[in-house]
Design an enzyme around this catalytic site. Structure first.
Site, PDB file in Angstrom:
ATOM      1  N   TYR A  81      46.107  43.410  51.908  1.00  0.00           N
ATOM      2  CA  TYR A  81      45.040  42.746  52.655  1.00  0.00           C
ATOM      3  C   TYR A  81      44.964  43.371  54.043  1.00  0.00           C
ATOM      4  CZ  TYR A  81      41.743  38.927  53.277  1.00  0.00           C
ATOM      5  OH  TYR A  81      40.591  38.199  53.441  1.00  0.00           O
ATOM      6  N   ASN A 114      37.073  28.932  51.531  1.00  0.00           N
ATOM      7  CA  ASN A 114      36.204  29.041  50.350  1.00  0.00           C
ATOM      8  C   ASN A 114      34.869  28.305  50.486  1.00  0.00           C
ATOM      9  OD1 ASN A 114      37.955  30.764  49.114  1.00  0.00           O
ATOM     10  ND2 ASN A 114      38.970  29.204  47.883  1.00  0.00           N
ATOM     11  N   SER A 172      36.156  30.251  39.765  1.00  0.00           N
ATOM     12  CA  SER A 172      37.040  30.214  40.941  1.00  0.00           C
ATOM     13  C   SER A 172      36.629  29.079  41.877  1.00  0.00           C
ATOM     14  CB  SER A 172      36.949  31.543  41.689  1.00  0.00           C
ATOM     15  OG  SER A 172      35.672  31.659  42.298  1.00  0.00           O
ATOM     16  N   VAL A 206      35.689  29.394  44.995  1.00  0.00           N
ATOM     17  CA  VAL A 206      34.443  29.775  45.674  1.00  0.00           C
ATOM     18  C   VAL A 206      33.270  29.588  44.713  1.00  0.00           C
ATOM     19  CG1 VAL A 206      33.119  31.637  46.742  1.00  0.00           C
ATOM     20  CG2 VAL A 206      35.557  31.461  47.194  1.00  0.00           C
ATOM     21  N   ARG A 250      34.713  34.759  32.511  1.00  0.00           N
ATOM     22  CA  ARG A 250      35.367  35.591  31.489  1.00  0.00           C
ATOM     23  C   ARG A 250      35.930  34.747  30.349  1.00  0.00           C
ATOM     24  NH1 ARG A 250      41.084  37.634  34.274  1.00  0.00           N
ATOM     25  NH2 ARG A 250      41.855  35.570  34.784  1.00  0.00           N
ATOM     26  N   MET A 282      38.301  40.966  42.303  1.00  0.00           N
ATOM     27  CA  MET A 282      39.418  40.511  41.463  1.00  0.00           C
ATOM     28  C   MET A 282      39.793  41.517  40.372  1.00  0.00           C
ATOM     29  SD  MET A 282      40.581  37.712  42.715  1.00  0.00           S
ATOM     30  CE  MET A 282      41.629  36.912  41.525  1.00  0.00           C
ATOM     31  N   PHE A 316      30.526  40.544  52.446  1.00  0.00           N
ATOM     32  CA  PHE A 316      30.770  39.369  53.291  1.00  0.00           C
ATOM     33  C   PHE A 316      32.270  39.135  53.403  1.00  0.00           C
ATOM     34  CE2 PHE A 316      31.616  34.880  54.031  1.00  0.00           C
ATOM     35  CZ  PHE A 316      30.878  34.680  55.197  1.00  0.00           C
ATOM     36  N   TRP A 317      32.716  38.887  54.648  1.00  0.00           N
ATOM     37  CA  TRP A 317      34.118  38.546  54.901  1.00  0.00           C
ATOM     38  C   TRP A 317      34.106  37.402  55.915  1.00  0.00           C
ATOM     39  CZ3 TRP A 317      38.155  41.629  58.154  1.00  0.00           C
ATOM     40  CH2 TRP A 317      39.448  41.183  57.841  1.00  0.00           C
ATOM     41  N   LYS A 362      43.347  24.677  42.388  1.00  0.00           N
ATOM     42  CA  LYS A 362      44.196  25.399  43.340  1.00  0.00           C
ATOM     43  C   LYS A 362      45.648  24.921  43.286  1.00  0.00           C
ATOM     44  CE  LYS A 362      41.857  28.411  45.574  1.00  0.00           C
ATOM     45  NZ  LYS A 362      42.275  29.812  45.591  1.00  0.00           N
TER      46      LYS A 362
HETATM   47  N1  LIG Z   1      35.235  37.727  51.521  1.00  0.00           N
HETATM   48  C1  LIG Z   1      35.633  36.521  51.901  1.00  0.00           C
HETATM   49  O1  LIG Z   1      35.489  36.108  53.032  1.00  0.00           O
HETATM   50  C2  LIG Z   1      36.310  35.642  50.882  1.00  0.00           C
HETATM   51  C3  LIG Z   1      36.556  34.302  51.170  1.00  0.00           C
HETATM   52  C4  LIG Z   1      37.127  33.492  50.188  1.00  0.00           C
HETATM   53  C5  LIG Z   1      37.483  34.043  48.969  1.00  0.00           C
HETATM   54  N2  LIG Z   1      37.273  35.367  48.751  1.00  0.00           N
HETATM   55  C6  LIG Z   1      37.584  35.990  47.469  1.00  0.00           C
HETATM   56  O2  LIG Z   1      36.941  35.238  46.473  1.00  0.00           O
HETATM   57  C7  LIG Z   1      37.643  35.384  45.264  1.00  0.00           C
HETATM   58  C8  LIG Z   1      37.899  33.999  44.692  1.00  0.00           C
HETATM   59  O3  LIG Z   1      38.795  33.298  45.529  1.00  0.00           O
HETATM   60  P1  LIG Z   1      39.214  31.809  45.145  1.00  0.00           P
HETATM   61  O4  LIG Z   1      40.155  31.315  46.160  1.00  0.00           O
HETATM   62  O5  LIG Z   1      37.975  31.051  44.872  1.00  0.00           O
HETATM   63  O6  LIG Z   1      39.955  32.087  43.758  1.00  0.00           O
HETATM   64  P2  LIG Z   1      40.715  31.075  42.780  1.00  0.00           P
HETATM   65  O7  LIG Z   1      40.156  29.714  42.844  1.00  0.00           O
HETATM   66  O8  LIG Z   1      42.169  31.238  43.012  1.00  0.00           O
HETATM   67  O9  LIG Z   1      40.309  31.638  41.368  1.00  0.00           O
HETATM   68  C9  LIG Z   1      40.589  32.946  40.993  1.00  0.00           C
HETATM   69  C10 LIG Z   1      39.735  33.239  39.794  1.00  0.00           C
HETATM   70  O10 LIG Z   1      39.848  34.602  39.490  1.00  0.00           O
HETATM   71  C11 LIG Z   1      39.610  34.752  38.121  1.00  0.00           C
HETATM   72  N3  LIG Z   1      40.103  36.081  37.830  1.00  0.00           N
HETATM   73  C12 LIG Z   1      41.321  36.576  38.101  1.00  0.00           C
HETATM   74  N4  LIG Z   1      41.366  37.873  37.763  1.00  0.00           N
HETATM   75  C13 LIG Z   1      40.142  38.190  37.275  1.00  0.00           C
HETATM   76  C14 LIG Z   1      39.564  39.365  36.744  1.00  0.00           C
HETATM   77  N5  LIG Z   1      40.246  40.501  36.665  1.00  0.00           N
HETATM   78  N6  LIG Z   1      38.279  39.326  36.330  1.00  0.00           N
HETATM   79  C15 LIG Z   1      37.578  38.198  36.384  1.00  0.00           C
HETATM   80  N7  LIG Z   1      38.079  37.035  36.883  1.00  0.00           N
HETATM   81  C16 LIG Z   1      39.338  37.051  37.318  1.00  0.00           C
HETATM   82  C17 LIG Z   1      40.286  33.573  37.471  1.00  0.00           C
HETATM   83  O11 LIG Z   1      39.532  33.297  36.343  1.00  0.00           O
HETATM   84  P3  LIG Z   1      40.017  32.443  35.077  1.00  0.00           P
HETATM   85  O12 LIG Z   1      39.602  31.031  35.386  1.00  0.00           O
HETATM   86  O13 LIG Z   1      39.254  33.054  33.960  1.00  0.00           O
HETATM   87  O14 LIG Z   1      41.503  32.615  34.948  1.00  0.00           O
HETATM   88  C18 LIG Z   1      40.093  32.489  38.561  1.00  0.00           C
HETATM   89  O15 LIG Z   1      38.976  31.702  38.287  1.00  0.00           O
HETATM   90  C19 LIG Z   1      38.902  36.188  45.596  1.00  0.00           C
HETATM   91  O16 LIG Z   1      38.673  37.546  45.312  1.00  0.00           O
HETATM   92  C20 LIG Z   1      39.043  35.974  47.091  1.00  0.00           C
HETATM   93  O17 LIG Z   1      39.777  36.995  47.726  1.00  0.00           O
HETATM   94  C21 LIG Z   1      36.685  36.165  49.679  1.00  0.00           C
END
Ligand SMILES: NC(=O)c1ccc[n+]([C@@H]2O[C@H](COP(=O)([O-])OP(=O)(O)OC[C@H]3O[C@@H](n4cnc5c(N)ncnc54)[C@H](OP(=O)(O)O)[C@@H]3O)[C@@H](O)[C@H]2O)c1
Length: 316
Positions: free
Chosen positions: A55, A118, A145, A147, A167, A230, A252-253, A310
């Site tokens: 990260y 999120n 997820s 988000v 998926r 992911m 977006f971040w 979570k």
């Molecule tokens: N840019 C930003 O500011 C920002 C802010 C917040 C979050 N994010 C990003 O948003 C994403 C989601 O975060 P979160 O906290 O909402 O996640 P989360 O609730 O922990 O959920 C992760 C999800 O990823 C899925 N997953 C894991 N590996 C995968 C793959 N290879 N292909 C497809 N799906 C996959 C899982 O799906 P299953 O249910 O099928 O197991 C699960 O639903 C992450 O990449 C995080 O870094 C970015």
């Protein structure tokens, strides 16, 4: 000096191997600081990336991870959102009072602990890139997820429709119950799901081919926002999506948004987010809560596929 528990990393590597629960000394609060007791802190994909050293922003080693959480100011009992660089996976720490966001009544500790990243990301992506009209469609992947679920719920609240790529087929009914208009399994026909209605906004957190499939169904001039990766696959954008479709590929971040936003903009967004939680629009499911001593199990759990919510760490 007081001793408290904290998760410390001395090196980067597999998350459950490098994170250790230790007793550390906590200095008295400095000028402008207060002592904050952590109540709950989530384990996010970004945290896993921090532990792995992947990260872009991470604590110097040795350091305490944890990008967000909810705590309580020891002296006043006021509940607060923990600041970004606090390192939330600790029993207690000191923070600049000016950096703390007071949590209003009517919001559970669980939802407060997961609010700053999120729900804010979902809210800002839906609002800041395309001015959507009522009834318009948004397409997203990673819909299961946290988000993704916020996107579904916030979009429904504002009158926008979502087509959600997942998926795992078995999650479809659950997401529909949260307000998803259409759920399709990765590789399925997105355009059929919306009856061919134009889609001007796509949200991508998978990357690789999945992102290209989202970009391919955008109306000419539409915008795809990448906020996660992911699948850890690079984007290979077909030239035609740029030349003939003039699609915009944006990023977006939320960390950058917080850095650039004025205090008034941040306050306005928090006011709306707190309202969305209070009235039940935003509600992120929790699958498990672990004490800091069980950090390895918690990290292993947080990385499992098919979680229903979570994984959180409990502090005080
Ligand atoms: N840019 C930003 O500011 C920002 C802010 C917040 C979050 N994010 C990003 O948003 C994403 C989601 O975060 P979160 O906290 O909402 O996640 P989360 O609730 O922990 O959920 C992760 C999800 O990823 C899925 N997953 C894991 N590996 C995968 C793959 N290879 N292909 C497809 N799906 C996959 C899982 O799906 P299953 O249910 O099928 O197991 C699960 O639903 C992450 O990449 C995080 O870094 C970015």
């Amino acid at each position: 000096m007081k001793k408290v528990s904290a998760i410390i990393i001395h090196e980067h590597g597999a998350a459950e191997k490098v994170a250790r629960n230790k007793r550390v000394e906590l200095a008295p609060p400095g000028p402008g600081e207060v002592r904050v007791l952590m109540l709950l802190a989530p384990i996010h994909p970004a945290d896993i990336n921090v532990l792995e050293g992947k990260y872009p922003v991470r604590p110097a080693l040795p350091g305490v991870p944890g990008v967000e959480g909810v705590g309580v100011i020891e002296k006043t009992g006021q509940r607060v959102l923990l600041p970004y660089r606090f390192g939330s996976w600790r029993e207690a720490g000191n923070a600049k009072e000016a950096d703390l966001i007071a949590v209003p009544d009517g919001i559970s500790d669980e939802q407060a602990a997961m609010l700053r990243i999120n729900p804010a990301t979902a809210f800002l992506m839906l609002r800041n890139f395309v001015k959507l009209e009522p009834g318009e469609w948004v397409v997203q992947n990673l819909a299961s997820s946290a988000v993704g679920r916020c996107v579904i719920r916030i979009a429904r609240h504002f009158g926008w429709r979502t087509v959600n790529v997942v998926r795992r087929a078995e999650i479809a009914e659950e997401l529909k119950a949260e307000g998803a208009d259409a759920v399709i399994v990765e590789g399925g026909d997105i355009a059929a799901a919306t009856n061919g209605a134009p889609i001007r906004l796509a949200l991508n957190a998978v990357g690789g081919d999945s992102a290209v499939r989202l970009g391919s169904v955008l109306a000419p001039g539409g915008t795809i926002v990448t906020y996660g990766a992911m699948a850890r696959q690079p984007l290979r954008i077909p030239n035609g999506l740029l030349i003939f479709q003039d699609t915009a590929w944006r990023g977006f971040w939320v960390t950058r948004w917080y850095e650039r936003a004025t205090a008034a903009e941040r306050a306005a967004v928090f006011a709306e987010l707190f309202e969305l939680v209070k009235n039940g629009v935003v509600s992120t499911p929790v699958e498990a809560v672990y004490p800091l001593e069980e950090i390895s199990t918690a990290l292993e759990h947080a990385q499992r596929s098919g979680r229903g919510g979570k994984v959180l760490l409990r502090g005080a």
